[in-house]
Design a protein around this motif. Sequence first.
Motif, PDB file in Angstrom:
ATOM      1  N   ILE A 160       0.785  -1.171  -0.575  1.00 40.34           N
ATOM      2  CA  ILE A 160       0.236  -0.275  -0.046  1.00 40.34           C
ATOM      3  C   ILE A 160       0.671   1.067  -0.312  1.00 40.34           C
ATOM      4  N   ASP A 161       0.803   2.278  -0.755  1.00 37.44           N
ATOM      5  CA  ASP A 161       1.780   3.207  -1.016  1.00 37.44           C
ATOM      6  C   ASP A 161       0.667   4.227  -1.730  1.00 37.44           C
ATOM      7  N   PHE A 162      -0.757   4.912  -1.212  1.00 38.46           N
ATOM      8  CA  PHE A 162      -1.403   5.526  -1.634  1.00 38.46           C
ATOM      9  C   PHE A 162      -0.766   6.983  -2.478  1.00 38.46           C
ATOM     10  N   ALA A 163       0.700   7.661  -2.292  1.00 38.46           N
ATOM     11  CA  ALA A 163       0.956   8.824  -2.810  1.00 38.46           C
ATOM     12  C   ALA A 163       2.091   8.534  -2.485  1.00 38.46           C
ATOM     13  N   GLY A 164       2.743   8.135  -2.798  1.00 38.24           N
ATOM     14  CA  GLY A 164       4.058   8.035  -3.036  1.00 38.24           C
ATOM     15  C   GLY A 164       4.932   7.822  -1.419  1.00 38.24           C
ATOM     16  N   GLY A 165       5.304   7.430  -0.506  1.00 35.26           N
ATOM     17  CA  GLY A 165       5.940   6.966   0.277  1.00 35.26           C
ATOM     18  C   GLY A 165       7.132   6.924   0.180  1.00 35.26           C
ATOM     19  N   THR A 166       7.207   5.416  -0.692  1.00 33.83           N
ATOM     20  CA  THR A 166       7.932   4.681  -0.928  1.00 33.83           C
ATOM     21  C   THR A 166       8.624   5.316  -2.443  1.00 33.83           C
ATOM     22  N   ALA A 167       7.678   5.251  -3.332  1.00 35.78           N
ATOM     23  CA  ALA A 167       7.716   6.177  -5.058  1.00 35.78           C
ATOM     24  C   ALA A 167       9.037   7.103  -5.225  1.00 35.78           C
ATOM     25  N   VAL A 168       8.198   7.877  -3.940  1.00 32.74           N
ATOM     26  CA  VAL A 168       8.574   9.728  -4.239  1.00 32.74           C
ATOM     27  C   VAL A 168       9.736   9.780  -2.845  1.00 32.74           C
ATOM     28  N   HIS A 169       9.519   9.443  -1.553  1.00 31.15           N
ATOM     29  CA  HIS A 169      10.349  10.095  -0.237  1.00 31.15           C
ATOM     30  C   HIS A 169      11.024   9.076   0.186  1.00 31.15           C
ATOM     31  N   ILE A 170      11.067   7.762   0.006  1.00 29.54           N
ATOM     32  CA  ILE A 170      11.632   7.166   0.727  1.00 29.54           C
ATOM     33  C   ILE A 170      13.091   6.837  -0.774  1.00 29.54           C
ATOM     34  N   ASN A 171      12.743   6.904  -1.805  1.00 26.85           N
ATOM     35  CA  ASN A 171      13.451   6.983  -3.052  1.00 26.85           C
ATOM     36  C   ASN A 171      14.152   8.136  -3.425  1.00 26.85           C
ATOM     37  N   THR A 223       1.957  10.039   3.624  1.00 26.90           N
ATOM     38  CA  THR A 223       0.986   9.987   2.228  1.00 26.90           C
ATOM     39  C   THR A 223       0.912   9.165   1.658  1.00 26.90           C
ATOM     40  N   PRO A 224       1.535   7.465   2.356  1.00 24.28           N
ATOM     41  CA  PRO A 224       1.108   6.340   1.840  1.00 24.28           C
ATOM     42  C   PRO A 224       0.388   6.005   2.486  1.00 24.28           C
ATOM     43  N   SER A 225      -0.794   6.612   4.166  1.00 26.48           N
ATOM     44  CA  SER A 225      -1.124   5.371   4.845  1.00 26.48           C
ATOM     45  C   SER A 225      -2.062   6.326   5.029  1.00 26.48           C
ATOM     46  N   GLY A 226      -2.688   7.559   4.129  1.00 23.32           N
ATOM     47  CA  GLY A 226      -3.537   8.217   4.579  1.00 23.32           C
ATOM     48  C   GLY A 226      -5.028   7.154   4.177  1.00 23.32           C
ATOM     49  N   GLY A 227      -4.806   6.895   3.090  1.00 22.59           N
ATOM     50  CA  GLY A 227      -5.881   6.906   3.085  1.00 22.59           C
ATOM     51  C   GLY A 227      -6.655   5.387   3.803  1.00 22.59           C
ATOM     52  N   ALA A 228      -5.551   4.644   4.174  1.00 23.44           N
ATOM     53  CA  ALA A 228      -5.893   3.060   4.906  1.00 23.44           C
ATOM     54  C   ALA A 228      -5.491   3.457   5.958  1.00 23.44           C
ATOM     55  N   VAL A 229      -5.968   4.585   7.383  1.00 18.92           N
ATOM     56  CA  VAL A 229      -5.879   4.659   8.750  1.00 18.92           C
ATOM     57  C   VAL A 229      -6.942   5.265   9.039  1.00 18.92           C
ATOM     58  N   SER A 230      -7.688   5.965   9.994  1.00 17.79           N
ATOM     59  CA  SER A 230      -8.989   6.206  10.830  1.00 17.79           C
ATOM     60  C   SER A 230      -7.701   8.089  10.855  1.00 17.79           C
ATOM     61  N   PRO A 231      -8.948   8.771  10.533  1.00 15.31           N
ATOM     62  CA  PRO A 231      -8.548  10.184  11.497  1.00 15.31           C
ATOM     63  C   PRO A 231      -7.943  10.127  12.729  1.00 15.31           C
ATOM     64  N   LEU A 232      -8.301   8.923  13.950  1.00 16.63           N
ATOM     65  CA  LEU A 232      -7.159   8.520  15.248  1.00 16.63           C
ATOM     66  C   LEU A 232      -5.842   8.129  14.767  1.00 16.63           C
TER      67      LEU A 232
END
Length: 446
Positions: free
Chosen positions: A173-184, A288-297
Motif C-alpha cells: 500500500i502506497d497511496f501517494a508516494g511514501g515509497t516511490a517518492v519520499h523513500i526513493n 502520504t502512503p498511509s492516509g487512505g488506509a487509516v482512520s483520523p485517529l
Amino acid sequence: MAPAAVTLAADASRLSSADTGFMLICSALVMLMTPGLAFFYGGMVRVKSTLNMLMMSFISLGIVTLLWVFYGFALAFGTDRGSFLGWTSAFAGFSGIDRMQLWDGTTIPVFAFAVFQLMFAVITPALISGALADRVKFTAWSVFLVLWVTIVYFPVAHWVWGEGGWAHDLGVIDFAGGTAVHINAGAAALGVILVIGKRVGFQKDPMRPHSLPLVMLGAGLLWFGWFGFNAGSWLGNDDGVSALMFVNTQIATGAAMLAWLAWERFRHGAFTTLGAASGAVAGLVAITPSGGAVSPLGAIAVGAVAGVLCSMAVGLKYRLGYDDSLDVVGVHMVGGVVGSLLIGFLADGKGQSAAKGLFYGGGPGQLGKQCAGVFAVLAYSLIASAVLALLLDRTIGMRVTQDTEISGVDRAQHAETAYDFSGAGGGVIAGAAQAPAVARTRRVDA
C-alpha cells in the motif's frame, strides 16, 4: 494511488467532467509544490547559495517534463514487461493518445492522469537537491537529474503503481508516494552525499538558514499543494476515499508539527519556526502512503510518531558524520519509512481497501508486504544513486571548487545574487551606517 492499464474507451459519455476537473486542479496543486519546495529549501541555505537552491528545484520542471513526454510515462505506466518496467509505444511522445481516451477503470482522460503523474515525477528528484546544497555543479546536477529519473524513478513508479509492477501486485500500500517518492528521494540523497562528501566547514562554521520567513512560506505552499498530491491520488472523488485522505492529511500534519515542537522543546528548550516547518513536512511525508488506509485517529498517531522520529533522525547526521544539508534523509526517507510501515499496524480496513494492520486483527501479512516494498525501494535507490553520482564525479565532476564553495555558488554558477543591496540607501552617511551590518552579514554567510 489507483493505477490501471490503459484501453481505448469508445463510449466517450463515461468521461466525467467533475472528476476530470478535480484531477486537473489537483495536478496544478502538485505543480505548485515544486516552487514551494524551492522556497522551503532556499530559505534554509546561506545567502550565497539561495539562487542555486531555487534553480535546482525549478530546473526539474523543464527537464522532467520533457523526459516524461518522450518516454517516462511509457516506462512507468505502460504495459508491464516482467514486473519491473512498463512500455507502451503509443505513450512515447504522447503520440498515440486520443484526447477522449480514458484511463482504464476511471472516468478521467489519459492526459489528465499523465499530467498528474508528471507532477510527481517533477518534484521527486527536486527533493534530493536539499541534501546537496552549497557544493554541486549545476550542470552535473542537471545530468544527474536526467539519469536518475530514467534509471530510478520511472522503474520504481512502475513497481509501486503500474499494473503488473511487482510491489503493486504484491499488495504494498502506497497511496501517494511514501515509497516511490519520499523513500526513493531520501535514499538517493544519502547515496549521493556519501559519494560527494561534506561541505567545507561542516560542523565547524555556522550554516544557519538565512531566511526563516522564506522557509515558512515554502512550508505553507507545500502544505497547501499536498492536498492535491494526496487527495488526487485516488483519481476521483465519488466514494469518499479522497475526502478521507484530505482530512487525514490535515490531521497528521498538525499532529506531526506539534510532536516535533514538543520534542524540540524537551531536547533544546525552545519552539523554533524551523522546527514547526520541518515537523509539518514530516507529517505530510508520513501520511502520504498511509492516509487512505487509516482512520483520523490513526492519522494522529502517524503524525505524532513521524514528528518525533524525524526530529530525532535529523540529529543523526552529526553523530554519523554525513552532511545532509537540509535534512532530506531525516525527514523524507525516515518519514516515508515510518508512514509506510505504520500501515502494517494501523490500517483499519475501512478506507482504500479491506487490508488490516496488526492493531485491527489483520495479522503480520500487510506489515510484511510493507517491509518488502520499503526496503527494496530504499536499497535500489541508495545503490543506484550512489553509482550514478560516482560515475559523474569521476567524469565531469559533481562538486564545485573549494574556492567557489567558500565564495558562493550563486555567482559562479548563475552569475547572480539573491539580494542586491547596492540601491539600499545613498550618500556617504548612509553607506557608512550600512557598512558594519554588511560586514557582519558577510562573515556569517562565509
